[in-house]
Design an enzyme around this catalytic site. Structure first.
Site, short mmCIF file in Angstrom:
data_model
loop_
_atom_site.label_atom_id
_atom_site.label_comp_id
_atom_site.label_asym_id
_atom_site.label_seq_id
_atom_site.Cartn_x
_atom_site.Cartn_y
_atom_site.Cartn_z
N ARG B 40 -4.88 -39.72 42.25
CA ARG B 40 -4.80 -38.31 41.84
C ARG B 40 -6.05 -37.53 42.25
NH1 ARG B 40 -1.40 -41.12 39.87
NH2 ARG B 40 0.62 -40.40 39.10
N ASP B 149 5.90 -23.63 19.59
CA ASP B 149 5.50 -23.91 20.98
C ASP B 149 5.46 -22.57 21.71
OD1 ASP B 149 5.62 -26.78 22.71
OD2 ASP B 149 5.65 -24.92 23.88
#
Lengths: 209, 284
Positions: B40, B149
């Protein structure tokens, strides 16, 4: 009766805060000295929208005993993030109050552009404790001149503890270019076993040995 | 033209990165994740046009690359949610936190628990199931579970409460039978009485006006959210949650997060196998 759906929309404090939102500087400054911490936090939070409030907020820090209010004041000052704020906070690096001093260090770490013009002066302050705080600021300052400032300390600061603080930072962030600097530091303090030990450890760490 | 593969990352460079990433996020990688991290990192080096690790590390360490830090964190964390994820915290909730809260409540009082971010609902429903199954005093109180959320799409999914086998992998057959309705292959819906008891709402934790609607909360589950914030946003979010909690209220963070690295406003408390953070009982 175990699980129930939420019954109320908002509690009393929230209603009061809603009513007080959007206040002017003249309304907020007295609220910063209110007797209850909830009101002082709310005022400090709203003052983040008023750059002229920096002197009042910085002035409040020394006498403010409630950690939650202090925390919000610092957050607002970080949001304001100006040279004036740096100028007003820097004197607290001399404070006897360790919690306040540490909070100032953390706040100044969040103002890399604004602290730049003051860094040379902080790093050459006559008080070695202030210089240690300045190096601690460098430890987490996102600024391209950090390696240069640390090198300057390593090469010329006369105080062993200031150099040791800079050595810790370089050990963490430095690369092989820092090795000659570190070796030079060991030569500057040949009779200090701690520095010699720390330099050797830092070089081993940088070289991955 | 294909871009050249960046130079391999050395052991000492990787060690330096582990330390930096830990200080930034609280997430500690060990060498058994080396391939994952290196892969990554190489991706980020290429994506940012950096010549090599050294140039990339210098840009994230010494420049204020907030966007890049966010991309880096996103690439290093795996967003997967399922029922009973990090269940030791739910154990702490029923074995330690709720009994502690109940000491200062009368029967019939409300206990308010807030799951933020609730994503597609696995966390608030897990809290509900744990309380109903594993806290003997649950019936004595009115337990309100709020779930919020910022993403309205995941909220719609949470309200629908439909999950595949993979989400339910940690539940026993008995729990599946008692709390879910089988719809069709690989689709189970949480039972209506639980679904309808939870208050789902959109929220941006950085918006003071929105967060003012959440007060007198006894427990906040805020797991794996704050690591995505920059330092100032994290401070604001923690202070906002401080206002939401009752004196003595608790915050549960993700396993890699530590409040002591963000704020000194809370005291650590150990319950079961985990550390949670408590607002001072005498605070206002």
């Amino acid at each position: 009766m175990a699980l129930v759906k939420r019954r109320d929309g908002k509690a009393g404090d929230a209603a009061r805060e809603n009513a007080s939102a959007g206040r002017s500087l003249n309304e907020l400054l007295p609220a910063l000295g209110a007797t209850d911490a909830v009101s002082r936090r709310q005022a400090a939070r709203e003052l983040a929208a008023h750059p002229n409030a920096a002197p009042a907020m910085c002035g409040q820090l020394e006498g403010e005993r409630d950690a939650s209010v202090r925390s919000v004041i610092f957050t607002s000052l970080i949001k304001l993030k100006t040279r004036t704020v740096v100028e007003l906070l820097a004197p607290y690096l001399r404070s006897e109050d360790a919690a306040l001093r540490n909070a100032v260090v953390e706040a100044l770490q969040e103002m890399p552009e604004d602290i730049e013009p003051f860094m040379d002066s902080l790093l050459s302050d006559p008080d070695s404790d202030v210089r240690i705080s300045a190096v601690t600021i460098l430890g987490a300052l996102a600024h391209p001149r950090v390696p240069e400032w640390l090198s300057q300390v390593i090469q010329s600061d006369p105080h062993i503890n200031v150099c040791a603080a800079a050595l810790d930072c370089l050990a963490e962030a430095g690369d092989e270019e820092a090795v000659p600097l570190l070796e030079g530091l060991a030569h500057r303090f040949p009779d200090e076993p701690y520095i010699n030990f720390a330099v050797a450890a830092a070089i081993r760490r940088i070289k991955g040995e | 033209m294909l871009q050249a593969e960046p130079k391999p990352i050395s052991d000492e460079e990787l060690a330096k990165f582990y330390e930096f990433f830990y200080r930034k996020t609280g997430i500690m990688f060990s060498d058994n994740k080396r391939y994952f991290v290196e892969r990554r990192l190489q991706d980020r080096i290429v994506a940012t046009g950096s010549a090599d690790f050294r140039a990339y590390f210098s840009s994230i360490r010494f420049q204020n690359s907030v966007n890049e830090i966010e991309c880096l964190i996103n690439s290093m964390t795996v967003n997967e949610t399922y029922f009973f994820r990090e269940d030791y915290q739910f154990t702490a909730l029923v074995d330690g936190i709720c009994p502690d809260i109940a000491e200062n409540k009368k029967p019939g009082d409300a206990i308010r628990i807030w799951s933020i971010p609730c994503s597609t609902g696995e966390e608030p429903y897990s809290i509900a199931i744990y309380l109903l199954d594993r806290w003997s005093r649950a019936d004595e109180f009115d337990i309100e579970i709020l779930a919020s959320d910022i993403d309205t799409r995941v909220l719609a999914s949470a309200r629908a409460g439909i999950y595949g086998e993979r989400s339910l992998q940690k539940l026993s057959n008995s729990e599946k039978e008692r709390y879910f309705t089988f719809l069709r292959q690989d689709q189970y819906q949480i039972r209506d009485e639980i679904r309808e008891s939870i208050d789902f709402s959109p929220i941006n934790v950085m918006d003071p006006k929105q967060i003012q609607n959440y007060r007198n909360i006894d427990v906040i589950f805020c797991r794996n959210l704050l690591i995505y914030f920059d330092d100032i946003s994290r401070r604001q979010a923690v202070e906002a949650m401080y206002e939401c909690l009752v004196p003595g209220g608790f915050i549960c963070l993700g396993h890699s997060e530590s409040m002591s690295r963000m704020s000194s406003l809370f005291h650590p408390r150990k319950f079961s196998e985990t550390i949670v953070y408590q607002k001072d009982v005498s605070s206002r």
